[in-house]
Design a protein around this motif. Sequence first.
Motif, mmCIF file in Angstrom:
data_model
loop_
_atom_site.group_PDB
_atom_site.id
_atom_site.type_symbol
_atom_site.label_atom_id
_atom_site.label_comp_id
_atom_site.label_asym_id
_atom_site.label_seq_id
_atom_site.Cartn_x
_atom_site.Cartn_y
_atom_site.Cartn_z
ATOM 1 N N ARG A 42 0.832 -1.204 0.000
ATOM 2 C CA ARG A 42 0.000 0.000 0.000
ATOM 3 C C ARG A 42 0.869 1.257 0.000
ATOM 4 O O ARG A 42 0.579 2.232 -0.711
ATOM 5 C CB ARG A 42 -0.921 -0.005 1.224
ATOM 6 N N LEU A 43 1.938 1.250 0.793
ATOM 7 C CA LEU A 43 2.846 2.393 0.814
ATOM 8 C C LEU A 43 3.518 2.596 -0.541
ATOM 9 O O LEU A 43 3.691 3.729 -1.004
ATOM 10 C CB LEU A 43 3.903 2.191 1.902
ATOM 11 N N LEU A 44 3.886 1.489 -1.195
ATOM 12 C CA LEU A 44 4.496 1.583 -2.519
ATOM 13 C C LEU A 44 3.497 2.100 -3.548
ATOM 14 O O LEU A 44 3.827 2.966 -4.370
ATOM 15 C CB LEU A 44 5.023 0.212 -2.952
ATOM 16 N N ASP A 45 2.276 1.581 -3.504
ATOM 17 C CA ASP A 45 1.253 2.033 -4.453
ATOM 18 C C ASP A 45 1.059 3.545 -4.356
ATOM 19 O O ASP A 45 0.858 4.225 -5.371
ATOM 20 C CB ASP A 45 -0.072 1.323 -4.182
ATOM 21 N N GLU A 46 1.113 4.068 -3.135
ATOM 22 C CA GLU A 46 0.971 5.518 -2.960
ATOM 23 C C GLU A 46 2.133 6.268 -3.601
ATOM 24 O O GLU A 46 1.938 7.267 -4.296
ATOM 25 C CB GLU A 46 0.897 5.841 -1.472
ATOM 26 N N MET A 47 3.352 5.801 -3.381
ATOM 27 C CA MET A 47 4.505 6.492 -3.962
ATOM 28 C C MET A 47 4.514 6.426 -5.477
ATOM 29 O O MET A 47 5.048 7.318 -6.144
ATOM 30 C CB MET A 47 5.808 5.923 -3.393
ATOM 31 N N MET A 48 3.930 5.381 -6.045
ATOM 32 C CA MET A 48 3.900 5.259 -7.498
ATOM 33 C C MET A 48 3.061 6.352 -8.152
ATOM 34 O O MET A 48 3.162 6.580 -9.367
ATOM 35 C CB MET A 48 3.377 3.884 -7.896
ATOM 36 N N LEU A 49 2.249 7.047 -7.364
ATOM 37 C CA LEU A 49 1.519 8.193 -7.906
ATOM 38 C C LEU A 49 2.476 9.310 -8.320
ATOM 39 O O LEU A 49 2.149 10.120 -9.181
ATOM 40 C CB LEU A 49 0.533 8.727 -6.864
ATOM 41 N N PHE A 50 3.654 9.344 -7.700
ATOM 42 C CA PHE A 50 4.641 10.377 -8.019
ATOM 43 C C PHE A 50 5.149 10.241 -9.459
ATOM 44 O O PHE A 50 5.037 11.204 -10.238
ATOM 45 C CB PHE A 50 5.781 10.326 -6.999
ATOM 46 N N PRO A 51 5.712 9.091 -9.864
ATOM 47 C CA PRO A 51 6.138 9.013 -11.267
ATOM 48 C C PRO A 51 4.969 9.041 -12.246
ATOM 49 O O PRO A 51 5.102 9.567 -13.361
ATOM 50 C CB PRO A 51 6.898 7.683 -11.337
ATOM 51 N N GLN A 52 3.824 8.489 -11.840
ATOM 52 C CA GLN A 52 2.699 8.424 -12.771
ATOM 53 C C GLN A 52 2.069 9.796 -13.018
ATOM 54 O O GLN A 52 1.926 10.223 -14.176
ATOM 55 C CB GLN A 52 1.632 7.463 -12.242
ATOM 56 N N LYS A 94 15.258 2.044 -5.931
ATOM 57 C CA LYS A 94 16.117 1.924 -4.750
ATOM 58 C C LYS A 94 15.718 2.927 -3.675
ATOM 59 O O LYS A 94 15.716 2.610 -2.473
ATOM 60 C CB LYS A 94 17.588 2.120 -5.139
ATOM 61 N N VAL A 95 15.377 4.137 -4.085
ATOM 62 C CA VAL A 95 14.903 5.144 -3.138
ATOM 63 C C VAL A 95 13.631 4.660 -2.454
ATOM 64 O O VAL A 95 13.493 4.722 -1.223
ATOM 65 C CB VAL A 95 14.651 6.493 -3.852
ATOM 66 N N PHE A 96 12.696 4.167 -3.246
ATOM 67 C CA PHE A 96 11.442 3.672 -2.685
ATOM 68 C C PHE A 96 11.696 2.533 -1.698
ATOM 69 O O PHE A 96 11.078 2.473 -0.627
ATOM 70 C CB PHE A 96 10.512 3.193 -3.796
ATOM 71 N N ASN A 97 12.589 1.621 -2.045
ATOM 72 C CA ASN A 97 12.868 0.490 -1.160
ATOM 73 C C ASN A 97 13.519 0.928 0.147
ATOM 74 O O ASN A 97 13.225 0.369 1.211
ATOM 75 C CB ASN A 97 13.740 -0.537 -1.874
ATOM 76 N N ALA A 98 14.389 1.944 0.082
ATOM 77 C CA ALA A 98 14.994 2.466 1.307
ATOM 78 C C ALA A 98 13.923 3.057 2.225
ATOM 79 O O ALA A 98 13.952 2.863 3.448
ATOM 80 C CB ALA A 98 16.043 3.526 0.973
ATOM 81 N N LEU A 99 12.977 3.762 1.636
ATOM 82 C CA LEU A 99 11.882 4.326 2.414
ATOM 83 C C LEU A 99 11.006 3.223 3.001
ATOM 84 O O LEU A 99 10.651 3.247 4.187
ATOM 85 C CB LEU A 99 11.031 5.252 1.540
ATOM 86 N N LEU A 100 10.670 2.251 2.186
ATOM 87 C CA LEU A 100 9.780 1.185 2.637
ATOM 88 C C LEU A 100 10.410 0.340 3.728
ATOM 89 O O LEU A 100 9.723 -0.093 4.662
ATOM 90 C CB LEU A 100 9.373 0.317 1.447
ATOM 91 N N LEU A 149 9.090 11.707 3.653
ATOM 92 C CA LEU A 149 9.401 11.656 2.232
ATOM 93 C C LEU A 149 8.427 10.727 1.507
ATOM 94 O O LEU A 149 7.971 11.048 0.399
ATOM 95 C CB LEU A 149 10.845 11.202 2.025
ATOM 96 N N GLN A 150 8.089 9.602 2.123
ATOM 97 C CA GLN A 150 7.081 8.724 1.509
ATOM 98 C C GLN A 150 5.774 9.497 1.320
ATOM 99 O O GLN A 150 5.164 9.461 0.243
ATOM 100 C CB GLN A 150 6.843 7.492 2.394
ATOM 101 N N ARG A 151 5.341 10.184 2.358
ATOM 102 C CA ARG A 151 4.065 10.906 2.289
ATOM 103 C C ARG A 151 4.098 12.009 1.244
ATOM 104 O O ARG A 151 3.146 12.183 0.476
ATOM 105 C CB ARG A 151 3.710 11.498 3.659
ATOM 106 N N HIS A 152 5.200 12.742 1.177
ATOM 107 C CA HIS A 152 5.221 13.883 0.269
ATOM 108 C C HIS A 152 5.343 13.467 -1.185
ATOM 109 O O HIS A 152 4.805 14.137 -2.074
ATOM 110 C CB HIS A 152 6.314 14.859 0.708
ATOM 111 N N LEU A 153 6.003 12.367 -1.457
ATOM 112 C CA LEU A 153 5.986 11.828 -2.823
ATOM 113 C C LEU A 153 4.560 11.447 -3.212
ATOM 114 O O LEU A 153 4.110 11.710 -4.338
ATOM 115 C CB LEU A 153 6.917 10.623 -2.932
ATOM 116 N N LYS A 154 3.848 10.831 -2.287
ATOM 117 C CA LYS A 154 2.453 10.485 -2.543
ATOM 118 C C LYS A 154 1.619 11.738 -2.798
ATOM 119 O O LYS A 154 0.829 11.791 -3.750
ATOM 120 C CB LYS A 154 1.876 9.724 -1.347
ATOM 121 N N VAL A 155 1.786 12.747 -1.937
ATOM 122 C CA VAL A 155 0.963 13.951 -2.036
ATOM 123 C C VAL A 155 1.226 14.701 -3.337
ATOM 124 O O VAL A 155 0.295 15.230 -3.964
ATOM 125 C CB VAL A 155 1.183 14.854 -0.808
ATOM 126 N N LEU A 156 2.483 14.744 -3.779
ATOM 127 C CA LEU A 156 2.765 15.363 -5.079
ATOM 128 C C LEU A 156 1.944 14.683 -6.176
ATOM 129 O O LEU A 156 1.363 15.345 -7.043
ATOM 130 C CB LEU A 156 4.258 15.262 -5.399
#
Length: 367
Positions: free
Chosen positions: A160-170, A191-197, A298-305
């Motif tokens: 779920r956390l990854l799915d949220e971050m994927m909104l950033f590149p998409q 790699k950035v996403f995995n470090a966060l997760l 950082l996870q949250r703000h990538l999602k929010v962007l």
Amino acid sequence: MSTTTLPLQNHSPAVVWADSQRASAFAAWLQRIAPAQDLRPDTLRLASADASFRRYLRIDTGAGTSRIVMDAPPTHEDCAPFIHVAQLFGGSGVNVPKILAQDLAQGFLLLSDLGNTTYLTALNADMSQADALYRQALKALVQLQTASQPNVLPDYDRQRLLDEMMLFPQWYLGVHYQYSLTDEQTAALTKVFNALLDNNTAQTSVWVHRDYHSRNLMVVDGAPDDMAINPGIIDFQDAVYGPITYDAVSLLRDAYIEWPEDVQIDWLARYWEMARAAGLVVPDTFDVFYRDFEFMGLQRHLKVLGIFARLYHRDGKSGYLKDLPLVLKYTRQVAARYREFAPLLRLLDDVAQKAGTDDTTQVGYTF
């Protein structure tokens, strides 16, 4: 499709219904519950709308108080999670709306009214209230987290956390900036996403509001005694069970109001001390806790962007565009402070260069 406008008080925002059948269903439901709830249908007016399909109406009672009606079309929204979370959170002792009447099949709820003064409204009127309000909010957060139980809310898990971050590149990169990642950039971002997760999922799990910020916290001083608890907490229906720092990030690195980093750190340290005193499992040293807070942020703000870009491009809600710069500022600051996130900072620099924007990074504090 025809529109219908219900009668309302003079000078109140109109309650407009795009679907006349839904307008009729609502009027019939309101008529049924009005006598028992002492409602005055002629006072119905718009209270607020959120980023989803839900909206909120305000209605007066014969006793001179008011109530809130949630209008949540069941084809788009489900009221059941709201009711479930309201019961859980209310059981912890924090102040959430009480459910007074409901029609789940049609998506109508009658709620107690926590007022119309959000933290954001109060702070814009008088910034001297900030310290008192935020200490109250952090105290309520610890109270809520202390009552947390597993297996009663959805897990805020790695996927779920990854799915949220994927909104950033998409949505933020791909749609908002028409920016396509190379294979090398995709690998680096992974790699950035995995470090966060890895960090996020290692944190203690508690109940997580997910939007615990200045627009969803209410100042309710002066309310009847049974509601005189600050803050009033709203918009909690998407709550989950996950990382303990998430709601602190929502509050202290709010997309809608900015606090100096030394103030953020002071409030966060107070929260950390309260959490330890309450028996919540947090790191023994503040520097480790602050790193957890930063990684979660950082996870949250990538999602929010990604979400703000989607709200504009898909849903036509342009009001969130003005909030993108602050969220990007938070993102860049953390990306600049940790070597794990250097590829993200380079990516943001490249996006800014190609878009011709003047994004800069103030590094700020780390430990």
